[in-house]
Design an enzyme around this catalytic site. Sequence first.
Site, PDB file in Angstrom:
ATOM      1  N   HIS A 101     -27.217   0.607  94.139  1.00 40.53           N
ATOM      2  CA  HIS A 101     -26.557  -0.698  94.286  1.00 40.53           C
ATOM      3  C   HIS A 101     -25.048  -0.456  94.204  1.00 40.53           C
ATOM      4  O   HIS A 101     -24.614   0.492  93.536  1.00 40.53           O
ATOM      5  CB  HIS A 101     -26.876  -1.640  93.135  1.00 40.53           C
ATOM      6  CG  HIS A 101     -28.321  -1.971  92.920  1.00 40.53           C
ATOM      7  ND1 HIS A 101     -29.179  -1.140  92.266  1.00 40.53           N
ATOM      8  CD2 HIS A 101     -29.040  -3.084  93.228  1.00 40.53           C
ATOM      9  CE1 HIS A 101     -30.384  -1.706  92.197  1.00 40.53           C
ATOM     10  NE2 HIS A 101     -30.330  -2.886  92.770  1.00 40.53           N
ATOM     11  N   ASP A 104     -23.995  -0.075  90.604  1.00 42.66           N
ATOM     12  CA  ASP A 104     -24.436   1.107  89.840  1.00 42.66           C
ATOM     13  C   ASP A 104     -23.311   2.119  89.716  1.00 42.66           C
ATOM     14  O   ASP A 104     -23.260   2.892  88.770  1.00 42.66           O
ATOM     15  CB  ASP A 104     -25.575   1.859  90.554  1.00 42.66           C
ATOM     16  CG  ASP A 104     -26.777   0.999  90.833  1.00 42.66           C
ATOM     17  OD1 ASP A 104     -26.890  -0.069  90.234  1.00 42.66           O
ATOM     18  OD2 ASP A 104     -27.612   1.413  91.670  1.00 42.66           O
TER      19      ASP A 104
END
Length: 446
Positions: A101, A104
């Site tokens: 993501h 992240d």
Amino acid sequence: MAYWQVNKIKYIGPHQSLKSDLGFQYYNPEEIIGGKKMKDWLRFSVAYWHTFDQRLVDPFGDGTAIRPYDKYSDPMDQALAKVDAAFEFYDKLGVNYFAFHDRDLAPEGDTLRETNQNLDKIVDKIVEYQKTTGMKVLWNTSNLFNNPRFVAGAATSPYADIFAYSAAQLKHSLEIGKRVGAENYVFWGGREGYESLWNTDMKREQEHAARFFQMAKDYAKEIGFQAQMLLEPKPKEPTTHQYDFDAATTIAFMKEYNLDQDFKLNLEGNHANLAGHSYQHEIRVARTAGLLGSLDANQGDKLIGWDIDEYPSNLYETVAAMYEVVQEGQIGPHGGLNFDAKPRRSSFEPNDLFYGHIVGMDSFAAGLRVALKMKADHVLEDIINERYNSYNSGIGAQIEAGTVNFTDLEKYSLDKTQAQLRAATHSDHLEQIKDTINHYIIETLS
Ligand code: XLS
Ligand code: NI
Ligand code: NI
């Protein structure tokens, strides 16, 4: 500096007892099996969020994880160190793909402009690593669910400013997908659903979601980002009801809003269980519609019933999933097995991340071996062909060809006796089929 205290994980073959050494028992990446290298059948991917960011929290307790980059207290320093740790991890595990993501990788700033600057700095480093290692991105995605601004959803938020911000955030995520050459782009609608129908305009929210997907697809085209777009179904959690409930619901949504030409599905084992289905069911539904894209490899615990994202270890389930993949000939056009999975809270040491991936990779490799053996022996094909045999000629063939109507079928059936009808059916011998599957699992793996 080495972040992980292990050597490269190698194929060591089946072991009889608990391993002191790390190694694969069933996953032999270069072995050619069923006409392809094992690694090309399986295309394993490490999930950045669970592997490098997850602190192993649960709803009742703080994180227990010990990670080799914990000593960096500045968030950007830690984010940069994580990239080094991640690429060392991929190399030692022997995988070719990872997934992430946007959130992240790098911490958020106060504005999207600042956030994007943080992110770009980390992506610069990732792109450099990709050049020297050849590591590929199976998919990337945008986290549109963690931050409090997404309290009531992102594309389905009742607040237009949040829709706009989500689109802007996703725009940059697509640009990053292009930079890292992501093969797929995933949309998991974290909070795209409702808590309660009493305050929800469901139709309007679903139209907004469809509009969002259309704009995303248009922008990807505009910038020449060719990833396969994927929707990831999940029935509930965190919302009471998620609009992408399961494969069938999501396919109906895709067809209603003309998204089925540009989007396929990313299916997850634990999500299938939450929807009251098996993983195999979800994969079969997607395959049947020609919409199988990729797989998130994990399993749930049926006694707990949350999305607990365990590493896959249940051989019966991996055999069933790989049976579908083998029938399909591939996972999806660009699909792979992404380990959307994390260690248990009690498995908190760094090396547990290796053990987790090893059991997951071995379980799917074992599943592949069994499924290919079953296919080579035509075990189920013969049973299925025989079961539908009555449609190959006579009245069955006429039904399938559309050359008979209700009147013809009445004429055909009116004087048939109950004994004749019973004689038209046969025992399925399901217990025998299950015994045969057990035999294939035990025989192939021993
Ligand atoms: C959560 C989802 C998530 C997606 C990516 O349950 O599985 O991890 O795969 O946003
Ligand atoms: Ni997932
Ligand atoms: Ni999940």
